[in-house]
Design a protein around this motif. Sequence first.
Motif, PDB file in Angstrom:
ATOM      1  N   ALA A   1      -5.541   2.143  -1.238  1.00 18.86           N
ATOM      2  CA  ALA A   1      -4.874   1.096  -2.009  1.00 18.86           C
ATOM      3  C   ALA A   1      -5.465  -0.246  -1.592  1.00 18.86           C
ATOM      4  O   ALA A   1      -5.729  -0.489  -0.417  1.00 18.86           O
ATOM      5  CB  ALA A   1      -3.372   1.117  -1.739  1.00 18.86           C
ATOM      6  N   LEU A   2      -5.685  -1.101  -2.570  1.00 23.35           N
ATOM      7  CA  LEU A   2      -6.151  -2.456  -2.321  1.00 23.35           C
ATOM      8  C   LEU A   2      -4.970  -3.392  -2.528  1.00 23.35           C
ATOM      9  O   LEU A   2      -4.204  -3.219  -3.485  1.00 23.35           O
ATOM     10  CB  LEU A   2      -7.293  -2.820  -3.267  1.00 23.35           C
ATOM     11  N   VAL A   3      -4.837  -4.364  -1.654  1.00 25.76           N
ATOM     12  CA  VAL A   3      -3.666  -5.239  -1.689  1.00 25.76           C
ATOM     13  C   VAL A   3      -4.093  -6.698  -1.611  1.00 25.76           C
ATOM     14  O   VAL A   3      -4.958  -7.061  -0.811  1.00 25.76           O
ATOM     15  CB  VAL A   3      -2.711  -4.911  -0.514  1.00 25.76           C
TER      16      VAL A   3
ATOM     17  N   ALA B   1       0.827  -1.209   0.000  1.00 24.01           N
ATOM     18  CA  ALA B   1       0.000   0.000   0.000  1.00 24.01           C
ATOM     19  C   ALA B   1       0.863   1.262   0.000  1.00 24.01           C
ATOM     20  O   ALA B   1       0.582   2.221  -0.726  1.00 24.01           O
ATOM     21  CB  ALA B   1      -0.945  -0.006   1.195  1.00 24.01           C
ATOM     22  N   GLU B   2       1.926   1.273   0.791  1.00 25.25           N
ATOM     23  CA  GLU B   2       2.827   2.431   0.823  1.00 25.25           C
ATOM     24  C   GLU B   2       3.517   2.633  -0.525  1.00 25.25           C
ATOM     25  O   GLU B   2       3.698   3.769  -0.976  1.00 25.25           O
ATOM     26  CB  GLU B   2       3.866   2.265   1.933  1.00 25.25           C
ATOM     27  N   LEU B   3       3.884   1.547  -1.187  1.00 23.26           N
ATOM     28  CA  LEU B   3       4.514   1.651  -2.509  1.00 23.26           C
ATOM     29  C   LEU B   3       3.536   2.199  -3.546  1.00 23.26           C
ATOM     30  O   LEU B   3       3.920   3.009  -4.398  1.00 23.26           O
ATOM     31  CB  LEU B   3       5.053   0.291  -2.953  1.00 23.26           C
ATOM     32  N   MET B   4       2.278   1.781  -3.457  1.00 22.89           N
ATOM     33  CA  MET B   4       1.269   2.297  -4.386  1.00 22.89           C
ATOM     34  C   MET B   4       1.101   3.810  -4.216  1.00 22.89           C
ATOM     35  O   MET B   4       1.013   4.545  -5.193  1.00 22.89           O
ATOM     36  CB  MET B   4      -0.074   1.588  -4.180  1.00 22.89           C
ATOM     37  N   GLU B   5       1.056   4.256  -2.978  1.00 22.27           N
ATOM     38  CA  GLU B   5       0.919   5.689  -2.710  1.00 22.27           C
ATOM     39  C   GLU B   5       2.175   6.451  -3.121  1.00 22.27           C
ATOM     40  O   GLU B   5       2.083   7.557  -3.662  1.00 22.27           O
ATOM     41  CB  GLU B   5       0.581   5.907  -1.241  1.00 22.27           C
TER      42      GLU B   5
ATOM     43  N   HIS C   1      -1.646  -9.890  -1.345  1.00 18.21           N
ATOM     44  CA  HIS C   1      -0.283 -10.416  -1.260  1.00 18.21           C
ATOM     45  C   HIS C   1       0.712  -9.452  -1.898  1.00 18.21           C
ATOM     46  O   HIS C   1       0.974  -8.409  -1.354  1.00 18.21           O
ATOM     47  CB  HIS C   1      -0.203 -11.832  -1.838  1.00 18.21           C
ATOM     48  N   ASP C   2       1.240  -9.776  -3.085  1.00 14.16           N
ATOM     49  CA  ASP C   2       2.263  -8.943  -3.726  1.00 14.16           C
ATOM     50  C   ASP C   2       1.692  -8.071  -4.846  1.00 14.16           C
ATOM     51  O   ASP C   2       2.421  -7.502  -5.636  1.00 14.16           O
ATOM     52  CB  ASP C   2       3.386  -9.818  -4.271  1.00 14.16           C
ATOM     53  N   LEU C   3       0.368  -7.947  -4.899  1.00 17.42           N
ATOM     54  CA  LEU C   3      -0.291  -7.178  -5.937  1.00 17.42           C
ATOM     55  C   LEU C   3      -1.016  -5.991  -5.320  1.00 17.42           C
ATOM     56  O   LEU C   3      -1.746  -6.147  -4.338  1.00 17.42           O
ATOM     57  CB  LEU C   3      -1.296  -8.075  -6.673  1.00 17.42           C
ATOM     58  N   GLY C   4      -0.793  -4.808  -5.875  1.00 20.37           N
ATOM     59  CA  GLY C   4      -1.449  -3.604  -5.377  1.00 20.37           C
ATOM     60  C   GLY C   4      -2.290  -2.953  -6.454  1.00 20.37           C
ATOM     61  O   GLY C   4      -1.993  -3.062  -7.649  1.00 20.37           O
ATOM     62  N   HIS C   5      -3.350  -2.270  -6.026  1.00 20.26           N
ATOM     63  CA  HIS C   5      -4.270  -1.566  -6.928  1.00 20.26           C
ATOM     64  C   HIS C   5      -4.602  -0.231  -6.280  1.00 20.26           C
ATOM     65  O   HIS C   5      -4.924  -0.176  -5.098  1.00 20.26           O
ATOM     66  CB  HIS C   5      -5.534  -2.415  -7.094  1.00 20.26           C
TER      67      HIS C   5
ATOM     68  N   VAL D   1      -9.820  15.680 -14.757  1.00 23.99           N
ATOM     69  CA  VAL D   1     -10.118  15.507 -16.172  1.00 23.99           C
ATOM     70  C   VAL D   1      -9.816  14.088 -16.644  1.00 23.99           C
ATOM     71  O   VAL D   1     -10.276  13.680 -17.707  1.00 23.99           O
ATOM     72  CB  VAL D   1      -9.368  16.540 -17.052  1.00 23.99           C
ATOM     73  N   VAL D   2      -9.041  13.355 -15.843  1.00 21.54           N
ATOM     74  CA  VAL D   2      -8.688  11.977 -16.164  1.00 21.54           C
ATOM     75  C   VAL D   2      -8.768  11.155 -14.880  1.00 21.54           C
ATOM     76  O   VAL D   2      -8.375  11.625 -13.805  1.00 21.54           O
ATOM     77  CB  VAL D   2      -7.250  11.873 -16.738  1.00 21.54           C
ATOM     78  N   ARG D   3      -9.263   9.937 -15.024  1.00 23.37           N
ATOM     79  CA  ARG D   3      -9.269   8.976 -13.911  1.00 23.37           C
ATOM     80  C   ARG D   3      -8.648   7.678 -14.410  1.00 23.37           C
ATOM     81  O   ARG D   3      -8.720   7.366 -15.599  1.00 23.37           O
ATOM     82  CB  ARG D   3     -10.689   8.707 -13.426  1.00 23.37           C
ATOM     83  N   GLY D   4      -8.042   6.950 -13.492  1.00 28.28           N
ATOM     84  CA  GLY D   4      -7.443   5.685 -13.882  1.00 28.28           C
ATOM     85  C   GLY D   4      -7.158   4.822 -12.686  1.00 28.28           C
ATOM     86  O   GLY D   4      -7.522   5.142 -11.546  1.00 28.28           O
ATOM     87  N   ILE D   5      -6.506   3.712 -12.959  1.00 29.32           N
ATOM     88  CA  ILE D   5      -6.063   2.805 -11.901  1.00 29.32           C
ATOM     89  C   ILE D   5      -4.635   2.363 -12.201  1.00 29.32           C
ATOM     90  O   ILE D   5      -4.234   2.258 -13.358  1.00 29.32           O
ATOM     91  CB  ILE D   5      -6.969   1.570 -11.735  1.00 29.32           C
ATOM     92  N   ASP D   6      -3.886   2.179 -11.134  1.00 27.08           N
ATOM     93  CA  ASP D   6      -2.554   1.597 -11.223  1.00 27.08           C
ATOM     94  C   ASP D   6      -2.609   0.223 -10.584  1.00 27.08           C
ATOM     95  O   ASP D   6      -3.203   0.054  -9.513  1.00 27.08           O
ATOM     96  CB  ASP D   6      -1.524   2.446 -10.469  1.00 27.08           C
ATOM     97  N   VAL D   7      -1.989  -0.747 -11.228  1.00 27.35           N
ATOM     98  CA  VAL D   7      -1.857  -2.096 -10.689  1.00 27.35           C
ATOM     99  C   VAL D   7      -0.366  -2.410 -10.693  1.00 27.35           C
ATOM    100  O   VAL D   7       0.305  -2.227 -11.713  1.00 27.35           O
ATOM    101  CB  VAL D   7      -2.630  -3.126 -11.534  1.00 27.35           C
TER     102      VAL D   7
END
Length: 118
Positions: A73-75, A5-9, A77-81, A94-100
């Motif tokens: 952030a959603l986690v 979660a910290e890495l995603m942020e 195991h080793d996968l973050g969203h 003006v733009v929205r998205g997701i990072d995985v």
Amino acid sequence: MATVAELMEANLLRVFNERDDERRAKAIAETYAPDVTFADPEGVATGHEELNAKARALLAQSPGFVFSAAGPALVNHDLGHLAWAFGPDGEPPVVRGIDVALVEDGVIKKLYTMLLPA
């Protein structure tokens, strides 16, 4: 060691939201594997230098725009969203998205950005 979660942020706020080259480069070194792969609809960047160039170019073409998290952030195991929004500071995005991201050994190894329909 940072959590997923910290890495995603950090990816969103300390890298892609950071306009200072030195601070962004330091955050990149702390957040990603040296051979990180970043893929978005425009293409693929590999390694710290290419990822830094991608963030720099995005911010340069969007003066006054900021990223913000659109939820926690959603986690798994080793996968973050992490969902995000991007737009002028203090105004609707003006733009929205997701990072995985796939995390290995405490850093992001692979990162995928998807844009959400308007």
